[in-house]
Design an enzyme around this catalytic site. Structure first.
Site, PDB file in Angstrom:
ATOM      1  NE  ARG A   1      -0.191   0.311   4.965  1.00  0.00           N
ATOM      2  CZ  ARG A   1       0.733   1.147   5.389  1.00  0.00           C
ATOM      3  NH1 ARG A   1       1.032   2.232   4.672  1.00  0.00           N
ATOM      4  NH2 ARG A   1       1.385   0.929   6.518  1.00  0.00           N
TER       5      ARG A   1
ATOM      6  CD1 TRP B   1      -0.313  -2.022  16.385  1.00  0.00           C
ATOM      7  CD2 TRP B   1      -2.212  -0.848  16.497  1.00  0.00           C
ATOM      8  NE1 TRP B   1      -1.173  -2.696  17.232  1.00  0.00           N
ATOM      9  CE2 TRP B   1      -2.347  -1.982  17.315  1.00  0.00           C
ATOM     10  CE3 TRP B   1      -3.283   0.033  16.400  1.00  0.00           C
ATOM     11  CZ2 TRP B   1      -3.508  -2.262  18.030  1.00  0.00           C
ATOM     12  CZ3 TRP B   1      -4.442  -0.240  17.110  1.00  0.00           C
ATOM     13  CH2 TRP B   1      -4.539  -1.376  17.926  1.00  0.00           C
ATOM     14  CG  HIS B   2      -3.773  -2.347  10.681  1.00  0.00           C
ATOM     15  ND1 HIS B   2      -4.341  -1.107  10.534  1.00  0.00           N
ATOM     16  CD2 HIS B   2      -3.126  -2.593   9.506  1.00  0.00           C
ATOM     17  CE1 HIS B   2      -4.065  -0.623   9.339  1.00  0.00           C
ATOM     18  NE2 HIS B   2      -3.324  -1.506   8.695  1.00  0.00           N
TER      19      HIS B   2
ATOM     20  CB  CYS C   1       1.082   8.153   8.745  1.00  0.00           C
ATOM     21  SG  CYS C   1      -0.391   7.192   9.122  1.00  0.00           S
TER      22      CYS C   1
ATOM     23  CB  ALA D   1      -6.828   1.950   9.866  1.00  0.00           C
TER      24      ALA D   1
ATOM     25  CD  GLN E   1       7.287   6.405   5.160  1.00  0.00           C
ATOM     26  OE1 GLN E   1       7.951   5.581   5.799  1.00  0.00           O
ATOM     27  NE2 GLN E   1       7.697   6.890   3.991  1.00  0.00           N
TER      28      GLN E   1
ATOM     29  N   GLY F   1      -7.001   0.298   2.085  1.00  0.00           N
ATOM     30  CA  GLY F   1      -8.089   1.214   2.396  1.00  0.00           C
ATOM     31  C   GLY F   1      -7.829   2.112   3.577  1.00  0.00           C
TER      32      GLY F   1
ATOM     33  CG  LEU G   1      -7.621   7.267   3.790  1.00  0.00           C
ATOM     34  CD1 LEU G   1      -8.026   7.873   5.114  1.00  0.00           C
ATOM     35  CD2 LEU G   1      -8.017   8.206   2.648  1.00  0.00           C
ATOM     36  N   GLY G   2      -4.454   4.337   3.193  1.00  0.00           N
ATOM     37  CA  GLY G   2      -3.373   3.820   2.369  1.00  0.00           C
ATOM     38  C   GLY G   2      -3.937   2.869   1.336  1.00  0.00           C
TER      39      GLY G   2
END
Length: 268
Positions: free
Chosen positions: A87, A93-94, A210, A194, A90, A192, A180-181
């Site tokens: 994507r 985290w998820h 980011c 987060a 930079q 998409g 966004l990415g």
């Protein structure tokens, strides 16, 4: 590697469906998302149209580094996996309490440019977050908080406007609530956005989110009434993760159907 198992799927229209994943392994989900995108590209070349898809994902803890991501933005290394992906953007985290929405869209069929895609994502987030801030606020009425995108840094941020009686009308940027990415391949999008809903924000302390050193990350749970924290009135009744997700899906679906036009992009 096994494919992720979808919790459920929902057909929103003939042209759009949703798929939901919980406790999702990032690498497995990414590989399946890429495979689905490549499959749709091949089918379109054969003249077969396929519905666009929104993937609603709750990931297991993971740091992801974008295609041009710099490892210098990873400040501390711990037991959380760090995965390079394709994507834009930079490092981020998820994890649990964060809503990830992957947009598997045929931009050519929609007549959208990449800029349109990004603006629709940002404005859908603005719409939903600002609606929550109006109907489920946790702060006092003298402070106005709203969600806005920025031209210089993709994503959505929370701003505080000083009370009208103040000598200044300047807004203070409080921090970032959504990132966004995207990746575009043969005019098909994937990856998409987060949105931090009620996640543990301490995970962001190990990175420059980011790529921005010192960027304050925020979550909705600190500015809107959720679960049992709300005043028991119709206006201030609590909202939960599932309701926020549904509001966002509904907004995106209306945009996908051409029912919500893009607003002019702010010059700021």
């Amino acid at each position: 590697m096994p494919n992720p198992t979808f919790n459920n799927s929902q057909k929103l229209s003939a042209a759009l469906l949703t798929r939901a994943l919980s406790s999702a392994d990032y690498r497995e989900t990414y590989e399946q998302m890429l495979a689905r995108t490549l499959e749709r590209i091949a089918l379109k070349k054969d003249g077969v149209r396929t519905p666009d898809e929104l993937w609603l994902v709750d990931h297991n803890d993971v740091y992801t580094l974008g295609q041009a991501g710099k490892e210098e933005h990873i400040l501390q290394r711990n037991n959380t996996p760090i995965i390079k992906t394709d994507r834009g953007g930079q490092v981020t985290w998820h994890g649990t309490g964060q809503l990830v929405v992957y947009w598997l869209f045929d931009l050519g069929s929609l007549g959208w440019s990449v800029r349109n895609l990004v603006s629709h994502a940002e404005q859908a987030l603005e719409d939903v977050i600002n609606d929550c801030l109006i109907h489920h606020p946790t702060f006092d009425s003298t402070t106005k908080i709203d969600a806005r995108a920025r031209r210089d840094a993709p994503g959505v941020y929370l701003y505080s406007d000083i009370a009208p009686s103040s000598v200044t009308t300047d807004s203070i940027m409080l921090g970032k609530v959504a990132s966004l990415g995207f990746k575009i391949k043969h005019n098909f999008s994937y990856h998409g956005l987060a949105l931090n809903i009620d996640c543990d924000l301490s995970a962001f302390n190990a990175i420059n989110p980011c790529g921005y050193a010192g960027m304050q990350m925020l979550r909705l749970a600190d500015v809107i009434a959720m679960n049992d924290t709300a005043i028991n009135t119709a206006k201030n009744s609590a909202i939960n993760y599932a309701q926020i997700t549904q509001k966002l899906v509904n907004n995106i679906a209306r945009r996908h159907a051409g029912l919500i036009d893009l607003r002019p992009i702010s010059s700021k």
